[in-house]
Design a protein around this motif. Structure first.
Motif, PDB file in Angstrom:
ATOM      1  N   LEU A 195      -9.606   4.461   0.835  1.00 32.81           N
ATOM      2  CA  LEU A 195      -8.317   4.824   1.443  1.00 32.81           C
ATOM      3  C   LEU A 195      -7.161   4.297   0.602  1.00 32.81           C
ATOM      4  CD1 LEU A 195      -8.910   4.245   5.278  1.00 32.81           C
ATOM      5  CD2 LEU A 195      -8.759   6.414   4.070  1.00 32.81           C
ATOM      6  N   ASN A 196      -7.284   3.063   0.103  1.00 27.90           N
ATOM      7  CA  ASN A 196      -6.234   2.498  -0.746  1.00 27.90           C
ATOM      8  C   ASN A 196      -6.128   3.236  -2.081  1.00 27.90           C
ATOM      9  OD1 ASN A 196      -5.214   0.467   0.940  1.00 27.90           O
ATOM     10  ND2 ASN A 196      -6.904  -0.902   0.440  1.00 27.90           N
ATOM     11  N   ILE A 197      -7.283   3.599  -2.649  1.00 26.34           N
ATOM     12  CA  ILE A 197      -7.271   4.309  -3.933  1.00 26.34           C
ATOM     13  C   ILE A 197      -6.632   5.686  -3.782  1.00 26.34           C
ATOM     14  CG2 ILE A 197      -8.746   5.424  -5.643  1.00 26.34           C
ATOM     15  CD1 ILE A 197     -10.673   3.078  -5.360  1.00 26.34           C
ATOM     16  N   SER A 202      -1.446   3.146  -7.164  1.00 27.45           N
ATOM     17  CA  SER A 202      -2.090   2.232  -8.112  1.00 27.45           C
ATOM     18  C   SER A 202      -2.610   3.037  -9.292  1.00 27.45           C
ATOM     19  CB  SER A 202      -3.243   1.470  -7.451  1.00 27.45           C
ATOM     20  OG  SER A 202      -4.286   2.362  -7.103  1.00 27.45           O
ATOM     21  N   SER A 203      -2.897   2.351 -10.394  1.00 27.54           N
ATOM     22  CA  SER A 203      -3.444   3.036 -11.577  1.00 27.54           C
ATOM     23  C   SER A 203      -4.837   3.594 -11.284  1.00 27.54           C
ATOM     24  CB  SER A 203      -3.506   2.052 -12.750  1.00 27.54           C
ATOM     25  OG  SER A 203      -4.275   0.908 -12.402  1.00 27.54           O
ATOM     26  N   ARG A 204      -5.602   2.887 -10.445  1.00 28.45           N
ATOM     27  CA  ARG A 204      -6.922   3.410 -10.067  1.00 28.45           C
ATOM     28  C   ARG A 204      -6.774   4.688  -9.251  1.00 28.45           C
ATOM     29  NH1 ARG A 204     -10.942  -0.743  -7.409  1.00 28.45           N
ATOM     30  NH2 ARG A 204     -12.278   1.095  -7.749  1.00 28.45           N
ATOM     31  N   GLY A 205      -5.719   4.755  -8.447  1.00 33.03           N
ATOM     32  CA  GLY A 205      -5.481   5.973  -7.682  1.00 33.03           C
ATOM     33  C   GLY A 205      -5.162   7.151  -8.570  1.00 33.03           C
ATOM     34  N   ASN A 288       4.306   7.545  11.179  1.00 31.75           N
ATOM     35  CA  ASN A 288       5.738   7.819  11.219  1.00 31.75           C
ATOM     36  C   ASN A 288       6.540   7.253  10.055  1.00 31.75           C
ATOM     37  OD1 ASN A 288       5.363   9.081  13.773  1.00 31.75           O
ATOM     38  ND2 ASN A 288       5.411   7.069  14.762  1.00 31.75           N
ATOM     39  N   ASN A 289       5.930   6.424   9.221  1.00 26.83           N
ATOM     40  CA  ASN A 289       6.673   5.795   8.131  1.00 26.83           C
ATOM     41  C   ASN A 289       6.018   6.120   6.781  1.00 26.83           C
ATOM     42  OD1 ASN A 289       8.280   4.252   6.509  1.00 26.83           O
ATOM     43  ND2 ASN A 289       7.522   2.273   7.242  1.00 26.83           N
ATOM     44  N   PRO A 290       6.472   7.157   6.086  1.00 25.72           N
ATOM     45  CA  PRO A 290       5.858   7.518   4.802  1.00 25.72           C
ATOM     46  C   PRO A 290       5.955   6.403   3.762  1.00 25.72           C
ATOM     47  CG  PRO A 290       7.301   9.278   5.607  1.00 25.72           C
ATOM     48  CD  PRO A 290       7.548   8.081   6.466  1.00 25.72           C
ATOM     49  N   LYS A 291       6.927   5.509   3.914  1.00 26.10           N
ATOM     50  CA  LYS A 291       7.105   4.458   2.905  1.00 26.10           C
ATOM     51  C   LYS A 291       5.973   3.441   2.915  1.00 26.10           C
ATOM     52  CE  LYS A 291      12.156   4.794   2.929  1.00 26.10           C
ATOM     53  NZ  LYS A 291      13.433   4.072   3.181  1.00 26.10           N
ATOM     54  N   VAL A 292       5.173   3.412   3.992  1.00 19.49           N
ATOM     55  CA  VAL A 292       4.102   2.422   4.076  1.00 19.49           C
ATOM     56  C   VAL A 292       3.044   2.665   3.001  1.00 19.49           C
ATOM     57  CG1 VAL A 292       2.562   3.663   5.660  1.00 19.49           C
ATOM     58  CG2 VAL A 292       2.698   1.180   5.767  1.00 19.49           C
ATOM     59  N   PHE A 293       2.986   3.896   2.459  1.00 21.83           N
ATOM     60  CA  PHE A 293       1.985   4.232   1.442  1.00 21.83           C
ATOM     61  C   PHE A 293       2.490   3.992   0.020  1.00 21.83           C
ATOM     62  CE2 PHE A 293       1.149   7.004   5.117  1.00 21.83           C
ATOM     63  CZ  PHE A 293      -0.161   6.643   5.389  1.00 21.83           C
ATOM     64  N   ARG A 294       3.719   3.492  -0.121  1.00 20.64           N
ATOM     65  CA  ARG A 294       4.273   3.306  -1.465  1.00 20.64           C
ATOM     66  C   ARG A 294       3.752   2.037  -2.151  1.00 20.64           C
ATOM     67  NH1 ARG A 294       8.909   6.624  -1.191  1.00 20.64           N
ATOM     68  NH2 ARG A 294       8.158   8.471  -0.078  1.00 20.64           N
ATOM     69  N   VAL A 295       2.970   1.238  -1.441  1.00 21.58           N
ATOM     70  CA  VAL A 295       2.429   0.005  -2.028  1.00 21.58           C
ATOM     71  C   VAL A 295       1.036   0.275  -2.589  1.00 21.58           C
ATOM     72  CG1 VAL A 295       3.764  -1.447  -0.481  1.00 21.58           C
ATOM     73  CG2 VAL A 295       1.466  -0.740   0.181  1.00 21.58           C
ATOM     74  N   ALA A 297      -1.867  -1.302  -1.895  1.00 22.64           N
ATOM     75  CA  ALA A 297      -2.948  -1.363  -0.907  1.00 22.64           C
ATOM     76  C   ALA A 297      -2.360  -1.324   0.506  1.00 22.64           C
ATOM     77  CB  ALA A 297      -3.781  -2.624  -1.107  1.00 22.64           C
ATOM     78  N   PRO A 298      -2.081  -0.144   1.040  1.00 21.77           N
ATOM     79  CA  PRO A 298      -1.504  -0.061   2.389  1.00 21.77           C
ATOM     80  C   PRO A 298      -2.493  -0.394   3.505  1.00 21.77           C
ATOM     81  CG  PRO A 298      -1.873   2.133   1.492  1.00 21.77           C
ATOM     82  CD  PRO A 298      -2.171   1.175   0.389  1.00 21.77           C
ATOM     83  N   PHE A 299      -3.789  -0.409   3.199  1.00 20.05           N
ATOM     84  CA  PHE A 299      -4.803  -0.669   4.215  1.00 20.05           C
ATOM     85  C   PHE A 299      -5.484  -2.007   3.936  1.00 20.05           C
ATOM     86  CE2 PHE A 299      -4.402   3.892   3.599  1.00 20.05           C
ATOM     87  CZ  PHE A 299      -4.185   4.338   4.891  1.00 20.05           C
TER      88      PHE A 299
END
Length: 544
Positions: A195-197, A202-205, A288-295, A297-299
């Motif tokens: 899920l994080n990838i 991230s570069s792995r993503g 509801n917050n798309p910005k939570v995925f900008r890091v 590892a959001p999970f």
């Protein structure tokens, strides 16, 4: 029963007559005919070796086509003399499905308008299409937001396949010397890692989207993150230019430029397919917050509450369980809404096997109706009526839902249709239709009074039902008939009074209704009785 019936089956299916006198069929996995390669669909998954044994047509496609097809088409099991004919028939159906049905369904989506809550897999199956056809369907759509939503569905399913593959590998590689399976933590780590990838930054993503996810999309859907975007962006302009310049590593950003909540929608699909659960406040943040995925590892591992195993069962088991839960919900109480939700979920799972199952569609629509999800109920009930137009109960349920949405003209048409069908059933001797005839009479008359103040016609409708109920045999008069008889007597008295009849005649009908309700339906009488007696007092107090 002494007769014969021809069954079109694959060569390896078996039917056995056992000691109980019943026939049992086994090895039915290839009962549906295969989907054959088509000149209009040259994506990679169609050329996979042996695909005729697992890329099968859905039963809905055969119901819509109405033609008997060979389950062993394009295989060496078919005799040489029949091979050309059988292959041609299946090829024709496949061509119609991929070239005509996809265009029809794309037009249906474009005309409906963008709706991220639409149960896309159900509507695909209802039109005879499979999930693997999403890549083809996407090229037929005009609305760019619909195209992105289909891309989100394909990406979520590709990620799901990768995660499940890794979960199986974890199970096989982590067995202890005693043969026991690893703890649940090992599986959760796999899920959180992917899920994080896939959804984080991230570069792995970037590498994951460029390689593993890209390969899975091409294999499963024939959908390419770069090249396939050009055929959907044929309308030119800024979107086409952006599509041509978008590479896999920027694809998440492209999705979010069209649909801001793209990663949230991917997560929603993964949650439903893998049955993942987070605390409610955390889940709302993801939605509801798309910005939570900008890091990166959001999970996090211990944020996830549970991973529930999903056990598949037969459609009849899902349907039976849904009926039991719905019956429990009818008792009312604090658990009613929760039981209705569970019942609706079972009916949805039942529809995975056959999306044109009118009984499951009607039951699901009814649950959603009582959950106040009127638009969802309307979708399923309309599909049920389209699949089985002669099902009077479904027509009545659809009319009630439309009436609730204040679409009075359409609901009146459907009530008239159901009323006419009930009348025809009674003429044909189907006395079991008498209760439904009373219900449709009450609904029809209410529509007439509320929309047109047509009291004279509503009086005629009530009199017709009461005449039929009075002339019915004792065995045919059920509690449902008696109930609607009491309701129609009360409504007839009120309608005659409003139409200008003598108050004495109106009072006679209302008194008969009160008497019948007191005698047969004492638990329901307090509420009904107050209304009926108030109307009776109003009629008695009338002075012309």
């Amino acid at each position: 029963r002494g007769g014969e019936i021809n069954l079109f089956t694959p060569i390896d299916m078996e039917v056995h007559l056992l000691d109980d006198g019943r026939f049992y069929a086994i090895d039915c996995s290839r009962l549906m005919p295969p989907e054959l390669p088509c000149a209009h669909s040259t994506v990679s998954y169609r050329s996979a070796k042996g695909s005729i044994y697992y890329n099968l047509l859905r039963p809905e496609a055969l119901l819509l086509n109405g033609q008997a097809l060979c389950s062993d088409a394009r295989s060496s099991f078919v005799p040489e003399k029949d091979r050309i004919e059988y292959n041609r028939d299946v090829q024709s159906v496949t061509h119609h499905l991929l070239c005509c049905k996809t265009v029809e369904f794309a037009a249906f989506l474009d005309a409906r308008g963008y709706d991220e809550e639409l149960p896309l897999p159900f509507f695909l199956h209802y039109h005879g299409l499979c999930i693997r056809h999403l890549g083809i369907l996407r090229t037929k759509l005009q609305n760019p937001r619909w195209r992105v939503l289909l891309e989100i569905e394909m990406i979520a399913r590709a990620i799901k396949v990768i995660i499940r593959r890794e979960l199986r590998a974890t199970k096989n590689s982590s067995r202890t010397s005693e043969g026991t399976l690893p703890s649940e933590v090992a599986y959760r780590e796999v899920i959180i890692r992917y899920l994080n990838i896939s959804l984080g930054n991230s570069s792995r993503g970037v590498e994951f989207w460029r390689t593993a996810l890209r390969r899975e999309l091409i294999k499963k859907f024939g959908f390419h993150l770069v090249e396939a975007r050009n055929d959907g962006a044929s309308d030119g302009g800024a979107e086409a230019a952006r599509a041509r310049s978008t590479g896999p590593c920027q694809y998440k950003e492209y999705l979010e430029s069209v649909e801001e909540r793209a990663r949230s929608l991917i997560l929603v699909r993964l949650q439903r397919m893998l049955w993942l659960f987070w605390p409610s406040d955390q889940w709302r943040e993801y939605l509801n917050n798309p910005k939570v995925f900008r890091v990166q590892a959001p999970f996090h591992l211990y944020d996830m509450v549970d991973v529930v195993p999903r056990i598949k069962s037969l459609d009849v088991m899902y349907y039976s369980t849904g009926i039991v839960l719905a019956c429990q919900a009818l008792r009312g109480g604090s658990r009613m809404r929760m039981l209705l939700f569970k019942s609706a979920e079972r009916f949805r799972m039942c529809l995975h096997g056959n999306a044109r199952n009118s009984a499951a569609l009607g039951s699901l629509g009814t649950c959603l109706y009582y959950l106040q999800l009127q638009r969802n109920a309307l979708d399923y009930l309309q599909c049920g009526v389209d699949a089985d137009p002669k099902n009077v109960e479904l027509v009545v349920l659809l009319a009630m839902t439309l009436y609730k949405q204040r679409r009075f003209d359409r609901s009146r048409e459907l009530f008239e249709k159901a009323h006419s069908q009930c009348r025809a059933n009674l003429v044909a001797g189907q006395t079991g239709a008498l209760g439904l005839f009373g219900f449709t009479t009450a609904c029809m008359a209410r529509c007439l009074v509320e929309r047109n103040d047509d009291f004279s016609r509503s009086v005629a409708l009530y009199e017709e039902f009461l005449s039929a109920a009075s002339g019915a045999s004792v065995t045919a008069v059920s509690r449902a008939v008696e109930f609607w008889r009491a309701v129609c007597e009360h409504n007839l008295g009120c309608a005659e009074f409003m139409a200008g009849a003598e108050p004495a005649r109106a009072k006679r009908y209302v008194r008969a209704s009160i008497s019948r309700m007191e005698g047969s339906f004492a638990p329901a009488f307090p509420t009904y009785g107050r209304v009926a007696k108030a109307n009776l007092d109003q009629i008695a107090a009338y002075k012309p």
